[in-house]
Structure formats: C-alpha cells, structure tokens
Design a protein around this motif. Structure first.
Motif, PDB file in Angstrom:
ATOM      1  N   GLY A   1       0.816  -1.206   0.000  1.00 52.71           N
ATOM      2  CA  GLY A   1       0.000   0.000   0.000  1.00 52.71           C
ATOM      3  C   GLY A   1       0.848   1.254   0.000  1.00 52.71           C
ATOM      4  N   LEU A   2       1.946   1.213   0.751  1.00 50.80           N
ATOM      5  CA  LEU A   2       2.862   2.360   0.780  1.00 50.80           C
ATOM      6  C   LEU A   2       3.477   2.585  -0.595  1.00 50.80           C
ATOM      7  CD1 LEU A   2       4.295   4.488   2.572  1.00 50.80           C
ATOM      8  CD2 LEU A   2       6.109   2.808   2.923  1.00 50.80           C
ATOM      9  N   PHE A   3       3.868   1.492  -1.249  1.00 49.33           N
ATOM     10  CA  PHE A   3       4.459   1.613  -2.585  1.00 49.33           C
ATOM     11  C   PHE A   3       3.425   2.125  -3.583  1.00 49.33           C
ATOM     12  CE2 PHE A   3       5.516  -0.167  -6.765  1.00 49.33           C
ATOM     13  CZ  PHE A   3       6.770   0.403  -6.948  1.00 49.33           C
ATOM     14  N   TYR A   4       2.191   1.600  -3.490  1.00 43.61           N
ATOM     15  CA  TYR A   4       1.113   2.039  -4.385  1.00 43.61           C
ATOM     16  C   TYR A   4       0.828   3.520  -4.221  1.00 43.61           C
ATOM     17  CZ  TYR A   4      -3.874   2.961  -5.304  1.00 43.61           C
ATOM     18  OH  TYR A   4      -5.053   3.525  -5.686  1.00 43.61           O
ATOM     19  N   ALA A   5       0.782   3.980  -2.964  1.00 47.89           N
ATOM     20  CA  ALA A   5       0.400   5.356  -2.691  1.00 47.89           C
ATOM     21  C   ALA A   5       1.534   6.349  -2.908  1.00 47.89           C
ATOM     22  CB  ALA A   5      -0.114   5.469  -1.243  1.00 47.89           C
ATOM     23  N   VAL A   6       2.767   5.943  -2.598  1.00 47.86           N
ATOM     24  CA  VAL A   6       3.898   6.870  -2.625  1.00 47.86           C
ATOM     25  C   VAL A   6       4.835   6.598  -3.802  1.00 47.86           C
ATOM     26  CG1 VAL A   6       5.908   7.706  -1.342  1.00 47.86           C
ATOM     27  CG2 VAL A   6       3.795   7.149  -0.121  1.00 47.86           C
ATOM     28  N   GLY A   7       5.107   5.325  -4.067  1.00 49.71           N
ATOM     29  CA  GLY A   7       6.104   4.971  -5.073  1.00 49.71           C
ATOM     30  C   GLY A   7       5.663   5.191  -6.503  1.00 49.71           C
ATOM     31  N   THR A   8       4.467   4.707  -6.854  1.00 44.51           N
ATOM     32  CA  THR A   8       4.048   4.771  -8.259  1.00 44.51           C
ATOM     33  C   THR A   8       3.910   6.206  -8.781  1.00 44.51           C
ATOM     34  OG1 THR A   8       1.744   4.444  -7.543  1.00 44.51           O
ATOM     35  CG2 THR A   8       2.935   2.513  -8.280  1.00 44.51           C
ATOM     36  N   PRO A   9       3.356   7.167  -8.000  1.00 43.24           N
ATOM     37  CA  PRO A   9       3.273   8.536  -8.535  1.00 43.24           C
ATOM     38  C   PRO A   9       4.632   9.175  -8.804  1.00 43.24           C
ATOM     39  CG  PRO A   9       1.771   8.264  -6.682  1.00 43.24           C
ATOM     40  CD  PRO A   9       2.665   7.057  -6.698  1.00 43.24           C
ATOM     41  N   SER A  10       5.668   8.761  -8.054  1.00 39.08           N
ATOM     42  CA  SER A  10       7.005   9.314  -8.298  1.00 39.08           C
ATOM     43  C   SER A  10       7.711   8.595  -9.441  1.00 39.08           C
ATOM     44  CB  SER A  10       7.858   9.242  -7.021  1.00 39.08           C
ATOM     45  OG  SER A  10       8.055   7.898  -6.624  1.00 39.08           O
TER      46      SER A  10
END
Length: 311
Positions: free
Chosen positions: A272-281
C-alpha cells in the motif's frame, strides 16, 4: 464494545511497531513526494507549452500527472507528520482523505485503460488515428474517468465511515483506506465487504482485462510488422505505458485482493505504501527517461536544443 456515534478522530498506527523504520520512511516518503511534485509538474508544463506534445497521448499523460499530484498531496503531508510525531487524524480529515483517495485511485484505473485504448488505435489503426482520437473524444474519455472516480467515492465513502467502529479507534494502516476501516469495525461488515469486492471487480479487474485485450491486439499487430525500425518505434510508444500499468496494478492487486491473514495484512501495508507513494514518483521518471519526445521537449524548454536537433 462498539462506538455507535461518529468518533472524534482515529489513531493511524502505520509502522509504529518499528520506530527506527519510521525515520527511514520519513526520508523515503519526503524524497518520493518531492520527485512526484517536480516530475509531474514538469510533464504538465511540457504538455501545455510544447506544441509538438499537443497529441492525445500527452493529453492523457498530463491528466495522469495532475491526478498523481492531487493524489499524493491528499495524504503525504499528513503521513509525514504521523511518521515524525503524533499519529492522529480527525474524523473529518479521515473522511476527506478517504474520499479523495478512492476517487483518484478509481480515476487512475480508468485513465490507464483509456491510455491503453489510445495506444491500441495508434498501433492498430495508424491511418485513422487522427480521425478516431480527435480532441473532443479525448476530452470526453478523460471526463468519464474523472466522473466515474467521483461517483465511486460518493457511493463507497459514506457507508464505510458509518460503520460501528471499535472504541480503541486504532487504524492499522498509514492512511484511511476502506480495508483498514472495515477491519476497525466491531459490527457486521458484510455489506461493506461485498461493496469492496464488487467495486474491485468493476474498477480493477475489468479495466485491467481491457488493457490486456488492447495489448494482445497490439502484440498481434507488432508481429505482422516486417520493419525493424517500425518494431522499435511501436515498442517505444507502448513500453512506458505498459511498465506503468504493470507497477500500478501489481501494487493495487496486492493491496485490495489479498487474502485475510495477519501476514498478508502486514505485507499489504508495504504494498500500500508503494502504491500510494512509489508509483506517482516513478510515473514521470518512466515517461521522461524512456521517451525521446519528452526529453527533446525539455531541452527545447531550456533553450538547449534547436528544432532540428535529434538526441
């Protein structure tokens, strides 16, 4: 015991069981957020200012970049505060966060499907591309994505926050999400779980299936191409989008379609952290580093490349 009235606020546990990890995550999240702001703002500016990028592909890409800016800004500042200090969020703050998160997350699923359709038309119907993907249709497709995302959030947010929450009001997550709020409830969550399952099928499984169908058709068209140069050009136009789709849907499926057990729940928190923070960057990095047109547009914006120069 059940809290029958609306709670004053919630406690976002996040990764509080690992205090050392929280300090590392603070740096990682802040860095990712800054990359998201700079990268997606740059893509929007280039898409607007450079006439050579006034095409359907970059129109949808600028929509995706604007969405990622809104998406991350809706919760990352709160997350940074929670990682460094108090981990509370008001009921109103949780409502707003959940509403925006659901709306924009759904919009991105549909927008990526629209972008796959755009790539399908570009590869499989190249002679009719300009006629099919005209400006009005692009605007209508983008509007449908945004409206459906808003509608999904309107339908799902109120029932989720009307659940009878347990008195401890501790959300075992780093933000207000539907699965974590359902787990916080001490009452019957059958309706909410069914609603989550149905919405996951409609807005995750169906769009992903349409994307796969589009790329199967693209693959068939590519296999019929005899020119190596045409092969390279076709793969170049689709590879960035395919990479973004793979990263996005892998993390979404890991979060929303995971089995119910403690190990999966803890693992889902990191996904969830990667989905929320990682993908947009990562999105702007993928589209800029792998896209010559964007790199050339950036150089033109800086005045370092003439109109005729090639990279």
């Amino acid at each position: 015991m059940v809290n029958q009235s609306s709670p004053v606020g919630f406690l976002l546990l996040g990764f509080s069981e690992h205090p050392g990890l929280e300090r590392v995550l603070f740096v990682v999240v802040l860095t990712s957020y800054l990359l998201t702001l700079v990268g997606n703002t740059l893509i929007i500016l280039l898409s607007v200012l450079d006439p050579r990028l006034h095409s359907p592909m970059y129109f949808f890409l600028s929509n995706l970049s604007f969405l990622d800016l809104c998406f991350t800004t809706s919760f990352i500042p709160q997350m940074l505060v929670n990682l460094w200090g108090p981990k509370t969020i008001s009921f109103l703050g949780c409502f707003i966060q959940l509403f925006i998160f659901l709306s924009l997350g759904t919009t991105e699923c549909i927008l990526l499907t629209v972008m796959a359709f755009d790539r399908y038309v570009a590869v499989c119907q190249p002679l009719h591309y300009a006629t099919i993907m005209h400006r009005r249709l692009c605007q209508q497709l983008a509007a449908v994505a945004w409206v459906l995302g808003l509608a999904q959030s309107i339908v799902q947010t109120p029932p989720t926050l009307r659940l009878p929450f347990c008195p401890h009001q501790q959300i075992d997550d780093f933000l207000c999400e539907v699965p974590s709020l359902i787990r916080l409830s001490c009452g019957d969550t059958t309706y909410n779980e069914m609603q989550l399952a149905v919405s996951s099928v409609i807005f995750v499984v169906v769009p992903l299936s349409l994307i796969l169908v589009s790329y199967c058709a693209i693959a068939q068209a590519v296999l019929r191409i005899n020119s190596a140069q045409a092969w390279k050009k076709t793969l170049g136009t689709c590879s960035s989008h395919l990479m973004v789709v793979t990263i996005f849907y892998s993390s979404v499926i890991a979060v929303y379609l995971q089995p119910k057990n403690p190990y999966a729940q803890q693992r889902g928190k990191f996904f969830g952290l990667f989905y929320a923070v990682g993908t947009p960057s990562l999105n702007p990095l993928i589209y800029t580093l792998r896209n010559k047109e964007v790199k050339r547009a950036f150089r033109r914006l800086l005045g370092k490349e003439g109109d005729s120069r090639e990279t």
